[in-house]
Design an enzyme around this catalytic site. Structure first.
Site, mmCIF file in Angstrom:
data_model
loop_
_atom_site.group_PDB
_atom_site.id
_atom_site.type_symbol
_atom_site.label_atom_id
_atom_site.label_comp_id
_atom_site.label_asym_id
_atom_site.label_seq_id
_atom_site.Cartn_x
_atom_site.Cartn_y
_atom_site.Cartn_z
ATOM 1 C CD GLN A 199 -1.469 -8.849 4.881
ATOM 2 O OE1 GLN A 199 -2.389 -7.936 4.870
ATOM 3 N NE2 GLN A 199 -0.399 -8.564 4.377
ATOM 4 C CB VAL A 228 12.721 -5.397 8.726
ATOM 5 C CG1 VAL A 228 14.096 -4.369 8.703
ATOM 6 C CG2 VAL A 228 13.068 -6.404 7.278
ATOM 7 C CG MET A 265 -1.904 -1.209 1.340
ATOM 8 S SD MET A 265 -3.328 -1.069 2.083
ATOM 9 C CE MET A 265 -2.761 -0.836 3.587
ATOM 10 N N GLY A 266 2.178 1.334 -0.504
ATOM 11 C CA GLY A 266 2.990 2.444 -0.631
ATOM 12 C C GLY A 266 3.669 2.459 0.762
ATOM 13 C CB SER A 304 4.579 -0.467 11.073
ATOM 14 O OG SER A 304 3.341 -0.253 10.659
ATOM 15 N N GLY A 328 5.031 -9.855 4.341
ATOM 16 C CA GLY A 328 5.951 -9.745 5.433
ATOM 17 C C GLY A 328 5.314 -10.612 6.593
ATOM 18 C CG HIS A 361 7.259 -2.050 2.012
ATOM 19 N ND1 HIS A 361 6.881 -0.977 2.831
ATOM 20 C CD2 HIS A 361 5.824 -2.699 2.198
ATOM 21 C CE1 HIS A 361 5.715 -1.000 3.199
ATOM 22 N NE2 HIS A 361 5.094 -1.914 2.756
HETATM 23 O O1 PAF Z 1 0.291 -5.802 3.664
HETATM 24 C C1 PAF Z 1 -0.522 -4.889 3.052
HETATM 25 O O2 PAF Z 1 0.196 -3.821 2.665
HETATM 26 C C2 PAF Z 1 -1.981 -4.898 2.380
HETATM 27 O O3 PAF Z 1 -2.369 -5.563 3.495
HETATM 28 C C3 PAF Z 1 -1.672 -5.794 1.127
HETATM 29 C C4 PAF Z 1 -1.355 -7.199 1.331
HETATM 30 C C5 PAF Z 1 -0.877 -4.887 0.057
HETATM 31 C C6 PAF Z 1 -3.237 -5.686 0.551
HETATM 32 O O4 PAF Z 1 -3.922 -4.511 0.469
#
Ligand code: PAF
Length: 258
Positions: free
Chosen positions: A150, A173, A27-28, A182, A144, A34
């Site tokens: 998730q 990390v 989500m940027g 985060s 992650g 990331h």
């Molecule tokens: O972990 C995230 O950033 C979000 O939940 C994801 C997997 C990109 C789905 O929107």
């Protein structure tokens, strides 16, 4: 690095890509966490695709969505430097042309831990991940382990729906003081940031969930849950932020139970 906004254009291009495709959905507001997913993908695949899409359907609280940090220019520079080949930047109307009439529900684990306090959250996550996986058609997709619930739910979904995609979990990390990276950490006030570093250490204590909860509350966190599940302890807490309390999650593998 190729940047694509139009998903019809992407699907036409996807057909011409060969070899193993690694996919990193985000989500940027990219940080080192990331980048570790991107590096794992770049090292193990021929092509790496990154998506940046702030998925409104997984935010049960509209003010949480409104506060979500957006740093697109820096994200694109970091992605380029890390070796991403394709960046997908879809918008709501492309992802949810169905108006979110079709949703992907998991009926058990998604109702526990973070699902207890965030109704609809995992339905939003699983629905968008299914859509993105169908758009990208990757060999592997990277998630992650900070968001361990998730990761497990996405892995389970791929198995349940026979998707021939390897779901790879990448270690959390952390900052030097132990705080899991985060995008939300940016929202912590200096006082909240000082408190936040204690979460991981307290969570790792070889004590009952109740006494870990008491210790977290004693330090000043407000606690959503602390729960041992298998050999991992999971927690969600709130720490002071600049404008609102910031929700933080973490999980640790308990050494004593390994
Ligand atoms: O972990 C995230 O950033 C979000 O939940 C994801 C997997 C990109 C789905 O929107």
């Amino acid at each position: 690095m190729n940047i694509v906004h139009c998903m019809d254009e992407w699907r036409a291009r996807r057909g011409s890509l060969s070899g193993r495709v690694g996919f990193v959905p985000t989500m940027g507001a990219l940080h080192e966490g990331h980048l570790s997913l991107i590096r794992a993908s770049v090292d193990n695949n021929d092509v790496t695709v990154l998506s940046i899409y702030v998925n409104a359907t997984q935010f049960n609280d509209p003010s949480d969505l409104a506060k979500y940090p957006s740093t697109l220019e820096a994200d694109l520079a970091a992605a380029n430097a890390a070796g991403v080949d394709w960046v997908l930047l879809p918008d709501y109307s492309q992802i949810y042309a169905d108006g979110y009439r079709y949703q992907l529900n998991e009926e058990s684990f998604s109702r526990q831990l973070c699902g207890t306090d965030r109704p609809g959250h995992f339905t939003g996550v699983l629905t968008v991940v299914m859509k993105l996986l169908n758009l990208v058609v990757p060999t592997r997709a990277y998630f992650g382990l900070k968001d361990y619930q998730q990761f497990e739910l996405v892995k389970g979904m791929c198995e349940a729906f026979f998707l021939p995609i390897e779901i790879v979990g990448v270690e959390t990390v952390r900052d030097q003081d132990g705080l899991a990276l985060s995008s939300r950490n940016k929202l912590l006030s200096p006082e909240g940031r000082k408190l936040a570093k204690k979460l991981n250490k307290i969570l790792s204590r070889n004590e009952t969930d109740e006494s870990v909860r008491d210790a977290l509350e004693g330090e000043g966190f407000s606690v959503d849950y602390v729960q041992l599940r298998g050999d991992r302890r999971f927690a969600a807490v709130h720490a002071p932020g600049y404008t609102h309390p910031v929700r933080l999650i973490d999980n640790v593998q308990m050494e004593s139970l390994k």
